[in-house]
Design a protein around this motif. Sequence first.
Motif, PDB file in Angstrom:
ATOM      1  N   LEU A 117       0.878  -1.072  -0.074  1.00 41.57           N
ATOM      2  CA  LEU A 117      -0.077  -0.112  -0.230  1.00 41.57           C
ATOM      3  C   LEU A 117       0.748   1.358   0.141  1.00 41.57           C
ATOM      4  O   LEU A 117       0.594   2.106  -0.669  1.00 41.57           O
ATOM      5  CB  LEU A 117      -0.965  -0.070   1.198  1.00 41.57           C
ATOM      6  CG  LEU A 117      -2.095  -1.066   1.195  1.00 41.57           C
ATOM      7  CD1 LEU A 117      -2.799  -1.102   2.448  1.00 41.57           C
ATOM      8  CD2 LEU A 117      -2.856  -0.694  -0.423  1.00 41.57           C
ATOM      9  N   GLY A 118       1.967   1.264   0.371  1.00 41.56           N
ATOM     10  CA  GLY A 118       2.793   2.353   0.717  1.00 41.56           C
ATOM     11  C   GLY A 118       3.428   2.676  -0.866  1.00 41.56           C
ATOM     12  O   GLY A 118       3.731   3.847  -1.279  1.00 41.56           O
TER      13      GLY A 118
ATOM     14  N   TYR B  43       1.966   1.641  -3.484  1.00 41.88           N
ATOM     15  CA  TYR B  43       0.795   1.964  -4.223  1.00 41.88           C
ATOM     16  C   TYR B  43       0.419   3.566  -4.231  1.00 41.88           C
ATOM     17  O   TYR B  43       0.136   4.195  -5.155  1.00 41.88           O
ATOM     18  CB  TYR B  43      -0.268   1.118  -3.918  1.00 41.88           C
ATOM     19  CG  TYR B  43      -1.383   0.834  -5.065  1.00 41.88           C
ATOM     20  CD1 TYR B  43      -1.163  -0.097  -5.968  1.00 41.88           C
ATOM     21  CD2 TYR B  43      -2.588   1.943  -5.180  1.00 41.88           C
ATOM     22  CE1 TYR B  43      -2.105  -0.028  -6.753  1.00 41.88           C
ATOM     23  CE2 TYR B  43      -3.476   1.561  -6.267  1.00 41.88           C
ATOM     24  CZ  TYR B  43      -3.080   0.781  -7.413  1.00 41.88           C
ATOM     25  OH  TYR B  43      -4.126   0.495  -8.138  1.00 41.88           O
ATOM     26  N   SER B  44       0.422   3.910  -3.015  1.00 41.73           N
ATOM     27  CA  SER B  44       0.521   5.353  -2.769  1.00 41.73           C
ATOM     28  C   SER B  44       1.445   6.188  -3.557  1.00 41.73           C
ATOM     29  O   SER B  44       0.926   7.423  -4.248  1.00 41.73           O
ATOM     30  CB  SER B  44       0.524   5.741  -1.248  1.00 41.73           C
ATOM     31  OG  SER B  44       0.498   6.985  -0.994  1.00 41.73           O
TER      32      SER B  44
ATOM     33  N   ASN C 144       0.133   8.831  -6.797  1.00 42.34           N
ATOM     34  CA  ASN C 144       0.431  10.183  -6.485  1.00 42.34           C
ATOM     35  C   ASN C 144       1.144  10.572  -7.783  1.00 42.34           C
ATOM     36  O   ASN C 144       1.403  11.761  -7.796  1.00 42.34           O
ATOM     37  CB  ASN C 144       1.178  10.317  -5.121  1.00 42.34           C
ATOM     38  CG  ASN C 144       0.235  10.724  -4.206  1.00 42.34           C
ATOM     39  OD1 ASN C 144      -0.500  11.621  -4.172  1.00 42.34           O
ATOM     40  ND2 ASN C 144       0.205   9.819  -3.228  1.00 42.34           N
TER      41      ASN C 144
ATOM     42  N   MET D  67      -7.693   5.944   0.065  1.00 42.14           N
ATOM     43  CA  MET D  67      -6.479   6.656  -0.400  1.00 42.14           C
ATOM     44  C   MET D  67      -6.909   7.333  -1.583  1.00 42.14           C
ATOM     45  O   MET D  67      -7.558   7.071  -2.435  1.00 42.14           O
ATOM     46  CB  MET D  67      -5.487   5.326  -0.776  1.00 42.14           C
ATOM     47  CG  MET D  67      -4.266   6.132  -1.342  1.00 42.14           C
ATOM     48  SD  MET D  67      -3.143   4.684  -1.986  1.00 42.14           S
ATOM     49  CE  MET D  67      -2.779   3.555  -0.331  1.00 42.14           C
TER      50      MET D  67
ATOM     51  N   ASN E 178      -5.052  10.389  -4.664  1.00 42.34           N
ATOM     52  CA  ASN E 178      -3.834  11.092  -4.798  1.00 42.34           C
ATOM     53  C   ASN E 178      -3.884  12.521  -5.085  1.00 42.34           C
ATOM     54  O   ASN E 178      -4.856  13.132  -4.718  1.00 42.34           O
ATOM     55  CB  ASN E 178      -3.416  10.605  -6.210  1.00 42.34           C
ATOM     56  CG  ASN E 178      -4.129  10.881  -7.438  1.00 42.34           C
ATOM     57  OD1 ASN E 178      -5.170  11.653  -7.187  1.00 42.34           O
ATOM     58  ND2 ASN E 178      -3.848  10.561  -8.667  1.00 42.34           N
TER      59      ASN E 178
ATOM     60  N   ARG F 129     -10.006   0.407  -6.991  1.00 47.13           N
ATOM     61  CA  ARG F 129      -9.170   1.643  -7.604  1.00 47.13           C
ATOM     62  C   ARG F 129     -10.003   2.121  -8.736  1.00 47.13           C
ATOM     63  O   ARG F 129     -10.411   1.497  -9.661  1.00 47.13           O
ATOM     64  CB  ARG F 129      -7.609   1.177  -7.841  1.00 47.13           C
ATOM     65  CG  ARG F 129      -7.036   2.182  -8.565  1.00 47.13           C
ATOM     66  CD  ARG F 129      -6.991   2.671  -9.928  1.00 47.13           C
ATOM     67  NE  ARG F 129      -6.012   3.660 -10.458  1.00 47.13           N
ATOM     68  CZ  ARG F 129      -4.930   3.421 -10.832  1.00 47.13           C
ATOM     69  NH1 ARG F 129      -4.164   2.179 -10.492  1.00 47.13           N
ATOM     70  NH2 ARG F 129      -4.270   4.183 -11.564  1.00 47.13           N
TER      71      ARG F 129
END
Length: 325
Positions: free
Chosen positions: A138-139, A141-142, A146, A163, A165, A300
């Motif tokens: 997930l980190g 993916y963030s 973004n 989450m 962006n 997503r």
Amino acid sequence: MQAQRSDSVRLTLRDQGEPGSSRLQGEEADRPGAEAAPAASRGKRLQGLVQGRREYLQLSQQTVAARLEMSTRAYGNWERGVVKEWTDQKLYGLAAALEMTPFQTERLFWLAVDRAPQPELRSPVQQPAQDASTAAFLGDYSVMINALALPAFLIDHRWNIRMANGAFRELFRAVHPHPTAMPTDNFLRFGLFHPDASQILEGHVAWKLSMLAQLAASLERYDDDAVLQVMRREVYLDAALREMYLQDMPTWTYGPGADLLHHGGTLRLLLRHPDPGLGLKGCRFVEETPRPLQAQGLTRITLVLTDPNDGAAAQKQHFRSLQAA
């Protein structure tokens, strides 16, 4: 005479249960029940504030309990003041669920814990525990989303934003605060209930119809979800939304209109970007969810911004026919 007046003022404050009135001094503090009386008075005033605010908003205990993600029975205990300990997190959560103003929130704190709110002590919402590999994914993916120029975000089955962006946040930068319908909290609630939604979601009625269709589709899959049921109940409490949900939305789904996700990418809506260089844009929802996100119950979504005339003619024609029906 001055001494008698001071005693009168002190007794009046005690009887009214005002903040700080439990700080009795001298012989009064030694009287049996001296501390219990103002505490009991504050307790009754606290119950009156919480129940009165809920009834003013025309909310049921079930609705408020669902907002707090707790059982109706547990919330009923809160409303009656049967709480083992009032923590900052509980009080801030209750204030948000009851859409309290800053003044009302401060009064809630004084009545519950005999002090003003302390925002720096506000506890973050606890997220479910994740293993190291999921957290690392997930980190990463963030970082990835973004880097995208298009608005992208992750939702759960309730359309809570998990989450988002920078491009997504930029799209809604001018939205005013709202206690329950911020776009970075829940996308459906924003479109249905936020007064600023029409400034960004161009052709707001078409957006509302597609969001109501999405709510109906989500309820078909998660019919026992209390939070989705509360959202539907709030739709019913709004006369215009109720009519749209019961009458217009089914017709909408028979034609080119559809919900936000289950439409094969054919749905085109319009939005007005706050950047003057972008302005009015077409908007298409693209759902693209890798297996690790699916395992977390997340979806997503990317908002593909297009020429505003792309695919809009058929939708406008259908919407005109819907209005004429």
